[in-house]
Design a protein around this motif. Structure first.
Motif, PDB file in Angstrom:
ATOM      1  N   PRO A   1       1.269  11.929  -0.018  1.00 49.53           N
ATOM      2  CA  PRO A   1       1.124  13.237  -0.659  1.00 49.53           C
ATOM      3  C   PRO A   1       0.358  13.106  -1.978  1.00 49.53           C
ATOM      4  O   PRO A   1       0.524  12.131  -2.711  1.00 49.53           O
ATOM      5  N   THR A   2      -0.486  14.083  -2.234  1.00 50.19           N
ATOM      6  CA  THR A   2      -1.258  14.069  -3.483  1.00 50.19           C
ATOM      7  C   THR A   2      -0.433  14.637  -4.603  1.00 50.19           C
ATOM      8  O   THR A   2       0.322  15.598  -4.416  1.00 50.19           O
ATOM      9  N   ALA A   3      -0.574  14.067  -5.777  1.00 46.08           N
ATOM     10  CA  ALA A   3       0.167  14.548  -6.947  1.00 46.08           C
ATOM     11  C   ALA A   3      -0.478  15.832  -7.458  1.00 46.08           C
ATOM     12  O   ALA A   3      -1.687  15.950  -7.571  1.00 46.08           O
ATOM     13  N   THR A   4       0.352  16.839  -7.761  1.00 51.85           N
ATOM     14  CA  THR A   4      -0.193  18.108  -8.262  1.00 51.85           C
ATOM     15  C   THR A   4       0.168  18.324  -9.700  1.00 51.85           C
ATOM     16  O   THR A   4       1.058  17.831 -10.259  1.00 51.85           O
TER      17      THR A   4
ATOM     18  N   LEU B   1       0.826  -1.217   0.000  1.00 48.33           N
ATOM     19  CA  LEU B   1       0.000   0.000   0.000  1.00 48.33           C
ATOM     20  C   LEU B   1       0.854   1.259   0.000  1.00 48.33           C
ATOM     21  O   LEU B   1       0.520   2.237  -0.662  1.00 48.33           O
ATOM     22  N   GLY B   2       1.901   1.258   0.768  1.00 46.28           N
ATOM     23  CA  GLY B   2       2.755   2.430   0.858  1.00 46.28           C
ATOM     24  C   GLY B   2       2.254   3.498   1.813  1.00 46.28           C
ATOM     25  O   GLY B   2       2.961   4.455   2.098  1.00 46.28           O
ATOM     26  N   SER B   3       1.030   3.386   2.309  1.00 46.52           N
ATOM     27  CA  SER B   3       0.489   4.399   3.219  1.00 46.52           C
ATOM     28  C   SER B   3       0.669   4.006   4.678  1.00 46.52           C
ATOM     29  O   SER B   3       0.047   4.599   5.561  1.00 46.52           O
TER      30      SER B   3
END
Length: 146
Positions: free
Chosen positions: A143-146, A98-100
């Motif tokens: 983190p969300t990709a921007t 998952l990585g989270s």
């Protein structure tokens, strides 16, 4: 032997002799309304973010863990107990994918006591065989990709 003859049989008490007709009736027309007002389990979970998750089950913990993981806040602690290491290794691998989740550790809960004598030290001869394994991890927000 006389004591056994004098003891009342199960169901001989006055409370058990009360006819079923005298017991209070439930208004069955109200039951569907009550059920409609009660939120489902998914609704209860979806409306809250939880701080921790502790799982101790005789069943394989991976499906439970994967189902409840989205309801945890970032920074939440996860602890899973199992008597066997294999289910926790499976959980470990799934969490890694998952990585989270970070700081994933599997440890044994068994404590080995040592006997210390002059010129020799060894494990205590009479030890309990009980124990198990713990998986501990911390959920993070990716983190969300921007």
């Amino acid at each position: 032997m006389e004591f056994m003859d004098e003891a009342p049989a199960v169901g001989d008490s006055p409370e058990c002799q009360e006819p079923v007709d005298k017991m209070p009736k439930v208004d069955e027309s109200v039951v569907p309304e009550i059920i409609e007002k009660c939120p489902s389990d998914d609704d209860l979970l979806a409306n809250h973010q939880f701080d921790s998750l502790v799982i101790c089950s005789k069943h394989h913990p991976a499906p439970i863990l994967m189902h409840l993981l989205p309801y945890l806040r970032p920074g939440s602690q996860i602890v899973v107990f199992s008597q066997f290491s294999e289910p926790l290794i499976d959980c470990y691998n799934r969490l890694k994918e998952l990585g989270s989740v970070i700081n994933i550790k599997v440890s044994e809960t068994w404590l080995r006591e040592y006997q210390v004598l002059p010129n020799r030290t060894h494990p205590t001869i009479n030890m309990s065989g009980g124990g198990g394994f713990l998986l501990h991890a911390t959920k993070i927000e990716l983190p969300t990709a921007t």
